[in-house]
Design a protein around this motif. Sequence first.
Motif, PDB file in Angstrom:
ATOM      1  N   MET A  95       7.188 101.948 -84.101  1.00 26.49           N
ATOM      2  CA  MET A  95       8.165 100.892 -83.853  1.00 26.49           C
ATOM      3  C   MET A  95       7.688  99.558 -84.414  1.00 26.49           C
ATOM      4  O   MET A  95       8.482  98.804 -85.010  1.00 26.49           O
ATOM      5  N   ILE A  96       6.409  99.258 -84.239  1.00 32.26           N
ATOM      6  CA  ILE A  96       5.869  98.007 -84.786  1.00 32.26           C
ATOM      7  C   ILE A  96       6.017  97.989 -86.304  1.00 32.26           C
ATOM      8  O   ILE A  96       6.438  96.985 -86.894  1.00 32.26           O
ATOM      9  N   ALA A  97       5.676  99.103 -86.940  1.00 30.40           N
ATOM     10  CA  ALA A  97       5.773  99.189 -88.400  1.00 30.40           C
ATOM     11  C   ALA A  97       7.213  99.002 -88.867  1.00 30.40           C
ATOM     12  O   ALA A  97       7.482  98.250 -89.815  1.00 30.40           O
ATOM     13  N   LEU A  98       8.158  99.658 -88.199  1.00 29.50           N
ATOM     14  CA  LEU A  98       9.555  99.578 -88.625  1.00 29.50           C
ATOM     15  C   LEU A  98      10.177  98.214 -88.318  1.00 29.50           C
ATOM     16  O   LEU A  98      10.991  97.702 -89.097  1.00 29.50           O
ATOM     17  N   PHE A  99       9.801  97.623 -87.189  1.00 32.33           N
ATOM     18  CA  PHE A  99      10.273  96.267 -86.907  1.00 32.33           C
ATOM     19  C   PHE A  99       9.747  95.300 -87.970  1.00 32.33           C
ATOM     20  O   PHE A  99      10.472  94.401 -88.422  1.00 32.33           O
ATOM     21  N   ALA A 100       8.486  95.477 -88.359  1.00 39.57           N
ATOM     22  CA  ALA A 100       7.891  94.607 -89.371  1.00 39.57           C
ATOM     23  C   ALA A 100       8.602  94.768 -90.713  1.00 39.57           C
ATOM     24  O   ALA A 100       8.884  93.778 -91.401  1.00 39.57           O
TER      25      ALA A 100
END
Length: 222
Positions: free
Chosen positions: A169-174
């Motif tokens: 999720m962090i990667a995709l939000f970024a």
Amino acid sequence: MTGPVNAKEGLFGAERAKAFIDAVVAIAMTLLILPLMESVAEASAKGENAGAWVTGHTDQLFAFVLSFAIIAMFWINHHRVFTLVERVSTALLWITMGWLLSIVWLPVVTAMVGQMPSTDRVLISMYIGSMILTTVLGLATILYLRAHPSMHDISRDRVLRWIAVDLAMIALFAVSLLVAVLVPVVSYFALFLMLFTRPVQVMFARAIGAGRAKPEDAATDD
């Protein structure tokens, strides 16, 4: 929390903490609707019909639905973790307060999203950035629990799978933030990249040696 469950370790029962978390999240989700309620009153005063109101507030409606879904996803993931938490410490409570602060902030920035230009890079960064912060604090919660096994009844494999979920999720939000800032016309639609959470989660799970992803491990799973 009426008192320490383990005075030596400074641990407390988790029930009141869970109730407090649920209440704050519920209030935050309810606050999302307030700008729309105000606009309805304004439209009524101007003699507008329902069709005119919907047409004139599509941005607000989109922001409301999107933020409601995002907060729901955050709560479901957090709920799945805390369901298995039996005791909490002061440190865990402060991490949780930080997580709740990021949740409570979302209605504010959502109101801005619904009424300000969708190409505003600062606003885009504030909106998606707050989601990154919420996920990072969720990951911090899981990492803290992993380091304190006496506080919960969560298996090692499940902890690793949840870590993989948050990393995805962090990667995709970024990536969503990067796309939205570099290509302003895409704007908040870049958040639909979150639909790829499951395959990215599988990649992270393999990288950290987690077991096979299971449906109950993330709100974004099928």
